[in-house]
Design a protein around this motif. Structure first.
Motif, PDB file in Angstrom:
ATOM      1  N   VAL A 128       0.893  -0.921   0.146  1.00 46.03           N
ATOM      2  CA  VAL A 128       0.001  -0.317  -0.123  1.00 46.03           C
ATOM      3  C   VAL A 128       0.713   0.989   0.111  1.00 46.03           C
ATOM      4  O   VAL A 128       0.204   2.356  -0.835  1.00 46.03           O
ATOM      5  N   THR A 129       1.943   0.985  -0.092  1.00 44.04           N
ATOM      6  CA  THR A 129       2.902   2.208   0.697  1.00 44.04           C
ATOM      7  C   THR A 129       4.549   2.144   0.192  1.00 44.04           C
ATOM      8  O   THR A 129       4.661   0.922   0.879  1.00 44.04           O
ATOM      9  N   ILE A 130       5.221   2.766  -0.220  1.00 43.21           N
ATOM     10  CA  ILE A 130       6.819   2.575  -0.534  1.00 43.21           C
ATOM     11  C   ILE A 130       7.444   3.544   0.479  1.00 43.21           C
ATOM     12  O   ILE A 130       6.646   4.726   0.076  1.00 43.21           O
ATOM     13  N   ASP A 131       7.699   3.487   1.354  1.00 44.04           N
ATOM     14  CA  ASP A 131       9.467   4.384   1.696  1.00 44.04           C
ATOM     15  C   ASP A 131       9.793   5.359   1.039  1.00 44.04           C
ATOM     16  O   ASP A 131      10.927   4.871   0.388  1.00 44.04           O
ATOM     17  N   PRO A 132       9.455   6.322   1.150  1.00 41.43           N
ATOM     18  CA  PRO A 132      10.767   7.548  -0.023  1.00 41.43           C
ATOM     19  C   PRO A 132      11.852   7.432   0.809  1.00 41.43           C
ATOM     20  O   PRO A 132      12.782   7.668  -0.475  1.00 41.43           O
ATOM     21  N   ASP A 133      12.254   7.093   1.788  1.00 44.05           N
ATOM     22  CA  ASP A 133      13.821   7.373   2.108  1.00 44.05           C
ATOM     23  C   ASP A 133      14.542   6.114   1.675  1.00 44.05           C
ATOM     24  O   ASP A 133      14.008   5.062   1.408  1.00 44.05           O
ATOM     25  N   PRO A 134      16.211   6.652   0.571  1.00 44.63           N
ATOM     26  CA  PRO A 134      16.479   5.728  -0.262  1.00 44.63           C
ATOM     27  C   PRO A 134      17.201   4.665   0.946  1.00 44.63           C
ATOM     28  O   PRO A 134      17.806   4.419   0.288  1.00 44.63           O
ATOM     29  N   TYR A 135      17.167   5.729   1.892  1.00 42.69           N
ATOM     30  CA  TYR A 135      17.981   4.706   2.919  1.00 42.69           C
ATOM     31  C   TYR A 135      17.088   3.998   4.081  1.00 42.69           C
ATOM     32  O   TYR A 135      17.540   3.863   4.804  1.00 42.69           O
ATOM     33  N   SER A 137      14.461   1.178   3.051  1.00 38.30           N
ATOM     34  CA  SER A 137      14.089   0.359   2.028  1.00 38.30           C
ATOM     35  C   SER A 137      12.949  -0.519   3.674  1.00 38.30           C
ATOM     36  O   SER A 137      13.409  -1.643   3.101  1.00 38.30           O
ATOM     37  N   THR A 138      12.091  -0.090   3.113  1.00 35.87           N
ATOM     38  CA  THR A 138      10.935  -0.002   3.522  1.00 35.87           C
ATOM     39  C   THR A 138       8.867  -0.440   3.158  1.00 35.87           C
ATOM     40  O   THR A 138       9.058   0.969   2.366  1.00 35.87           O
ATOM     41  N   VAL A 139       8.281  -1.306   2.494  1.00 39.18           N
ATOM     42  CA  VAL A 139       7.580  -0.751   1.948  1.00 39.18           C
ATOM     43  C   VAL A 139       6.347  -1.279   3.152  1.00 39.18           C
ATOM     44  O   VAL A 139       6.536  -2.756   4.016  1.00 39.18           O
ATOM     45  N   THR A 140       4.596  -1.039   3.022  1.00 42.99           N
ATOM     46  CA  THR A 140       3.611  -1.335   3.641  1.00 42.99           C
ATOM     47  C   THR A 140       2.867  -2.060   3.442  1.00 42.99           C
ATOM     48  O   THR A 140       2.585  -1.509   2.018  1.00 42.99           O
ATOM     49  N   ILE A 141       2.194  -3.195   3.935  1.00 43.38           N
ATOM     50  CA  ILE A 141       1.032  -4.114   2.909  1.00 43.38           C
ATOM     51  C   ILE A 141      -0.104  -4.482   4.435  1.00 43.38           C
ATOM     52  O   ILE A 141       0.149  -3.482   5.078  1.00 43.38           O
ATOM     53  N   ASN A 142      -0.799  -4.783   2.985  1.00 32.62           N
ATOM     54  CA  ASN A 142      -2.556  -4.972   3.906  1.00 32.62           C
ATOM     55  C   ASN A 142      -3.011  -5.710   4.896  1.00 32.62           C
ATOM     56  O   ASN A 142      -3.720  -5.823   5.060  1.00 32.62           O
ATOM     57  N   LEU A 143      -1.540  -6.524   5.251  1.00 33.40           N
ATOM     58  CA  LEU A 143      -1.780  -7.438   6.313  1.00 33.40           C
ATOM     59  C   LEU A 143      -1.615  -7.062   7.764  1.00 33.40           C
ATOM     60  O   LEU A 143      -0.672  -6.345   7.889  1.00 33.40           O
ATOM     61  N   GLY A 144      -1.895  -7.476   9.214  1.00 29.23           N
ATOM     62  CA  GLY A 144      -1.503  -6.989  10.338  1.00 29.23           C
ATOM     63  C   GLY A 144      -1.745  -8.559  11.279  1.00 29.23           C
ATOM     64  O   GLY A 144      -2.138  -9.361  10.762  1.00 29.23           O
ATOM     65  N   ASP A 145      -1.584  -7.130  12.567  1.00 28.48           N
ATOM     66  CA  ASP A 145      -1.807  -8.507  13.631  1.00 28.48           C
ATOM     67  C   ASP A 145      -3.170  -9.018  13.761  1.00 28.48           C
ATOM     68  O   ASP A 145      -2.979 -10.920  14.073  1.00 28.48           O
ATOM     69  N   LYS A 146      -5.003  -8.756  12.979  1.00 34.43           N
ATOM     70  CA  LYS A 146      -6.116  -9.175  12.743  1.00 34.43           C
ATOM     71  C   LYS A 146      -5.872 -10.191  11.749  1.00 34.43           C
ATOM     72  O   LYS A 146      -6.278 -11.072  11.616  1.00 34.43           O
ATOM     73  N   ASP A 147      -4.912 -10.239  11.013  1.00 31.57           N
ATOM     74  CA  ASP A 147      -4.231 -11.500   9.964  1.00 31.57           C
ATOM     75  C   ASP A 147      -3.543 -12.465  10.370  1.00 31.57           C
ATOM     76  O   ASP A 147      -2.917 -13.289  10.001  1.00 31.57           O
TER      77      ASP A 147
END
Length: 288
Positions: A128-135, A137-147
């Motif tokens: 769902v999101t990609i961290d714009p900071d080049p240093y 390297s993290t992305v966010t996905i739409n699954l969490g603790d409830k899943d």
């Protein structure tokens, strides 16, 4: 008799009208004599005066006609632009849907193959999101603790390993990509790997990422006789994070490591770390 005739007014006017009618017919149909100079002067004056009014009137009428035509052209151009915009939008949407359908078909085939190969569960998630900071390297996905997502679960695409779950929230999770194996402050970031086809023999640890070459660095390789350039590197399952058998990359070079005691192996990642749309969170069933 004449006065009696004149007394009949209706008959008089009728006769007078007939006489005038025949005179006009004669003037119209007969051969007229050449016009006199006063008649010519009057005729030319009238024609010149009419021309003075006719040309401006024609120009004004033409101007308003041009304005009307411009208005029509403007409306047609506006309609065409709207149609082209809608067409481009629909074309882009169709291309996106076709690309998504292709990816989902590949992912469906992947899960079927993996289901037959091991007992892992693969939870598909969208990025769902990609961290714009080049240093960072993290992305966010739409699954969490409830899943049922937990920290340090391995994350991959249909091509290979991309990272691990670094932080879990209620409905989302952060995924740390393999590019963040640099400057590790704990052993959880390192990846224990081996060579596909020779799974029973451990080979080394992937501990860093070379941003210049875009390759993973595999250190602590004690024996390089059983590996060659082009071999596929997979997770060995010896670490605390990554389960066994996930493809990581392909060997591109083998050289001496630190102090010449061990070997240094460069590995080109199987998966791309950019333009990631969907990923799989690998869930290893608990041993009872």
């Amino acid at each position: 008799m004449l006065f009696k005739f004149m007394g009949n007014k209706r008959l008089f006017f009728l006769m007078f009208g007939l006489v005038c009618f025949f005179i006009l017919m004669g003037l119209t149909l007969g051969n007229r004599a050449p016009m006199t100079w006063p008649e010519k002067f009057v005729k030319d004056s009238v024609s010149w005066t009419q021309g003075l009014f006719y040309k401006p009137a024609a120009q004004v009428a033409g101007f308003f006609e041009d304005v009307r035509q411009l208005r029509v052209i403007y409306e047609e151009n506006k309609t065409l632009k709207l149609t082209l915009t809608q067409y481009a939008r629909d074309t882009q949407r169709l291309n996106d849907l076709e690309a998504q359908n292709k990816r989902l078909m590949e992912e469906l085939g992947f899960t079927e193959r993996q289901r037959q190969a091991n007992v892992y569960k693969y939870r598909i998630a969208e990025v769902v999101t990609i961290d714009p900071d080049p240093y960072n390297s993290t992305v966010t996905i739409n699954l969490g603790d409830k899943d049922g997502i937990k920290e340090n679960m391995a994350v991959m695409t249909v091509d290979g390993l991309v990272g691990r779950v670094s932080k879990v929230f209620g409905f989302h999770s952060n995924v740390q990509l393999l590019k963040e194996t640099n400057d590790t402050d704990n052993n959880s970031k390192a990846i224990a790997v081996t060579v596909k086809g020779n799974d029973n023999q451990p080979f080394g640890m992937i501990e860093s990422y070379d941003s210049k070459t875009g390759e993973l660095v595999m250190n602590k390789v004690e024996h390089a006789d059983d590996m060659k350039v082009g071999d596929t590197i997979i997770t060995s399952g010896l670490g605390q994070v990554f389960p066994k058998g996930i493809e990581v990359g392909t060997i591109t070079s083998i050289g001496p490591g630190e102090f010449g005691i061990t070997y240094k192996v460069m590995v080109k990642p199987k998966a791309s770390f950019s333009h990631i749309r969907e990923v799989f969170v690998v869930e290893v069933p608990e041993v009872k």
